[in-house]
Scaffold this motif. Structure first.
Motif, mmCIF file in Angstrom:
data_model
loop_
_atom_site.group_PDB
_atom_site.id
_atom_site.type_symbol
_atom_site.label_atom_id
_atom_site.label_comp_id
_atom_site.label_asym_id
_atom_site.label_seq_id
_atom_site.Cartn_x
_atom_site.Cartn_y
_atom_site.Cartn_z
ATOM 1 N N SER A 129 45.565 49.655 74.322
ATOM 2 C CA SER A 129 44.336 49.755 73.579
ATOM 3 C C SER A 129 45.135 48.601 72.670
ATOM 4 C CB SER A 129 43.667 50.759 73.209
ATOM 5 O OG SER A 129 43.219 51.340 73.965
ATOM 6 N N LEU A 130 45.935 49.412 71.731
ATOM 7 C CA LEU A 130 46.577 48.553 70.496
ATOM 8 C C LEU A 130 47.144 47.521 71.300
ATOM 9 C CD1 LEU A 130 47.594 48.787 67.456
ATOM 10 C CD2 LEU A 130 50.106 49.913 68.409
ATOM 11 N N THR A 131 47.739 47.097 72.063
ATOM 12 C CA THR A 131 48.486 46.009 72.480
ATOM 13 C C THR A 131 47.406 44.396 72.410
ATOM 14 O OG1 THR A 131 49.725 46.893 74.076
ATOM 15 C CG2 THR A 131 49.380 44.642 74.560
ATOM 16 N N CYS A 132 45.952 45.392 73.047
ATOM 17 C CA CYS A 132 45.092 44.458 73.142
ATOM 18 C C CYS A 132 44.426 43.573 72.043
ATOM 19 C CB CYS A 132 44.022 44.725 74.425
ATOM 20 S SG CYS A 132 43.911 44.731 76.015
ATOM 21 N N HIS A 138 37.766 57.386 71.872
ATOM 22 C CA HIS A 138 39.001 56.662 72.671
ATOM 23 C C HIS A 138 38.909 55.158 72.301
ATOM 24 C CE1 HIS A 138 42.231 55.564 75.351
ATOM 25 N NE2 HIS A 138 42.505 56.196 75.635
ATOM 26 N N PRO A 139 40.311 54.864 71.326
ATOM 27 C CA PRO A 139 40.560 53.860 71.292
ATOM 28 C C PRO A 139 39.999 51.522 71.508
ATOM 29 C CG PRO A 139 42.759 54.507 70.347
ATOM 30 C CD PRO A 139 42.053 55.366 71.767
ATOM 31 N N SER A 140 40.219 53.033 73.062
ATOM 32 C CA SER A 140 40.060 51.492 74.178
ATOM 33 C C SER A 140 38.488 50.950 73.795
ATOM 34 C CB SER A 140 39.857 51.928 74.960
ATOM 35 O OG SER A 140 39.253 52.846 75.911
ATOM 36 N N VAL A 141 37.757 52.287 72.956
ATOM 37 C CA VAL A 141 35.853 51.794 73.000
ATOM 38 C C VAL A 141 36.054 50.537 71.955
ATOM 39 C CG1 VAL A 141 33.784 52.685 72.147
ATOM 40 C CG2 VAL A 141 35.084 53.652 74.238
ATOM 41 N N PHE A 142 36.652 51.036 70.705
ATOM 42 C CA PHE A 142 36.693 50.288 69.553
ATOM 43 C C PHE A 142 37.137 48.392 70.215
ATOM 44 C CE2 PHE A 142 37.876 54.502 67.581
ATOM 45 C CZ PHE A 142 36.498 54.697 67.790
ATOM 46 N N LEU A 143 37.396 48.354 70.835
ATOM 47 C CA LEU A 143 38.208 47.191 71.280
ATOM 48 C C LEU A 143 36.692 46.089 71.915
ATOM 49 C CD1 LEU A 143 40.594 47.328 74.007
ATOM 50 C CD2 LEU A 143 40.831 46.653 72.240
ATOM 51 N N PHE A 156 38.481 45.876 61.807
ATOM 52 C CA PHE A 156 37.920 46.434 61.601
ATOM 53 C C PHE A 156 37.825 47.183 62.673
ATOM 54 C CE2 PHE A 156 33.816 49.048 62.303
ATOM 55 C CZ PHE A 156 34.706 49.869 61.478
ATOM 56 N N ALA A 157 38.368 46.994 63.745
ATOM 57 C CA ALA A 157 38.801 47.390 65.315
ATOM 58 C C ALA A 157 40.062 48.022 65.175
ATOM 59 C CB ALA A 157 38.273 46.938 66.579
ATOM 60 N N ASN A 158 41.138 47.416 64.775
ATOM 61 C CA ASN A 158 42.477 47.524 64.489
ATOM 62 C C ASN A 158 42.342 48.616 63.387
ATOM 63 O OD1 ASN A 158 45.557 46.425 64.229
ATOM 64 N ND2 ASN A 158 44.767 46.298 62.283
ATOM 65 N N GLY A 159 41.973 48.804 62.367
ATOM 66 C CA GLY A 159 42.024 49.902 61.451
ATOM 67 C C GLY A 159 41.989 50.987 62.495
ATOM 68 N N LEU A 160 40.907 50.797 63.382
ATOM 69 C CA LEU A 160 40.110 52.206 63.842
ATOM 70 C C LEU A 160 40.753 52.820 65.069
ATOM 71 C CD1 LEU A 160 36.526 50.994 65.033
ATOM 72 C CD2 LEU A 160 37.398 52.807 63.321
ATOM 73 N N TYR A 180 44.141 52.059 65.218
ATOM 74 C CA TYR A 180 45.663 52.582 64.533
ATOM 75 C C TYR A 180 45.115 54.034 64.264
ATOM 76 C CZ TYR A 180 49.275 49.376 63.802
ATOM 77 O OH TYR A 180 50.249 48.275 63.989
ATOM 78 N N ALA A 181 44.115 54.213 63.677
ATOM 79 C CA ALA A 181 43.657 55.741 63.231
ATOM 80 C C ALA A 181 43.999 56.773 63.797
ATOM 81 C CB ALA A 181 42.943 55.644 62.242
ATOM 82 N N ALA A 182 43.060 56.414 65.562
ATOM 83 C CA ALA A 182 42.507 56.732 66.300
ATOM 84 C C ALA A 182 43.733 57.369 67.289
ATOM 85 C CB ALA A 182 41.099 56.421 67.240
ATOM 86 N N SER A 183 44.472 56.079 67.276
ATOM 87 C CA SER A 183 45.507 56.593 67.683
ATOM 88 C C SER A 183 46.624 57.511 66.985
ATOM 89 C CB SER A 183 46.737 55.790 68.290
ATOM 90 O OG SER A 183 45.796 54.298 69.024
ATOM 91 N N THR A 184 47.366 57.617 65.758
ATOM 92 C CA THR A 184 48.150 57.623 65.202
ATOM 93 C C THR A 184 47.342 59.146 64.841
ATOM 94 O OG1 THR A 184 46.877 57.429 63.711
ATOM 95 C CG2 THR A 184 49.198 56.359 63.428
ATOM 96 N N LYS A 185 46.237 59.734 64.773
ATOM 97 C CA LYS A 185 45.549 60.890 65.079
ATOM 98 C C LYS A 185 45.827 61.424 66.751
ATOM 99 C CE LYS A 185 41.084 63.073 64.237
ATOM 100 N NZ LYS A 185 39.601 63.327 63.722
ATOM 101 N N PHE A 186 45.754 60.937 66.734
ATOM 102 C CA PHE A 186 46.410 61.887 68.241
ATOM 103 C C PHE A 186 47.059 62.134 68.404
ATOM 104 C CE2 PHE A 186 47.170 61.659 73.146
ATOM 105 C CZ PHE A 186 46.240 62.804 73.723
#
Length: 187
Positions: free
Chosen positions: A6-9, A74-79, A106-110, A112-118
């Motif tokens: 998700s972060l890669t995309c 899940h971060p992929s939803v923010f894509l 905005f998606a980038n921030g979401l 990042y935060a969702a992944s680091t929180k996980f």
């Protein structure tokens, strides 16, 4: 693994559209509502100042929302937000580019935060630095790719019939834009 993909995309969109917009939206001024609307022209430097503010607000808000509202998506939803943002940027309507870049960041921030929180909640503290480093490394593949492929898409984006003196400005009266942004200081 899906967090890293998700972060890669996401990072592809961040890097690609941050770069290509500097070359598509060219010239001394830009018609805010598109090539055929000259009612609201704006200095290009002023435009990119607002553009940068939109990216800052989008990224910062996205990072805060995940923790403040305890969002567990899940971060992929923010894509989806990145996809809409990408669409708005490709339209070559400067007003929509502000919205597009806001959505991408905005998606980038979401993400990042969702992944680091996980990672914080699910990875043993002994391995969290390794997990975050690997996650960032995989994400940077998207960033490097986005930073390097925009030049291949530049002729495609600049080849439509709506070419004007404000978009994809050329040095040789071709449809290829200038190779450097026109962000020069005004004296």
């Amino acid at each position: 693994k899906w967090y890293a993909l998700s972060l890669t995309c996401d990072m592809f969109c961040v890097s690609f559209f941050s770069a290509i917009n500097q070359y598509i939206l060219d010239g001394d001024s830009l018609p805010i509502f598109g090539a055929h609307s000259h009612a609201w022209d704006m200095n290009t430097n002023d435009f990119f100042s607002i553009y940068s503010i939109a990216t800052f607000i989008g990224d910062t808000a996205g990072r805060k929302i995940i923790y403040y509202y305890h969002v567990n998506i899940h971060p992929s939803v923010f894509l989806i937000l990145s996809a809409f943002g990408a669409f708005f940027c490709i339209l070559k309507i400067p007003f929509l580019t502000w919205t597009g870049m806001f959505l991408i960041f905005f998606a980038n921030g979401l993400i990042y935060a969702a992944s680091t929180k996980f990672i914080d909640e699910n990875v043993d503290k002994m391995f969290s630095l390794t997990a975050i480093s690997f996650w960032l490394f995989i994400g940077d593949i998207g960033s490097v790719t986005g930073s390097n492929v925009w030049q291949f898409f530049q002729p495609v984006v600049c080849s439509d019939t709506n070419h004007s003196q404000y978009f994809c400005v050329s040095d040789n009266d071709t449809l290829a834009p200038t190779m450097t942004p026109t962000m020069t200081p005004s004296y």
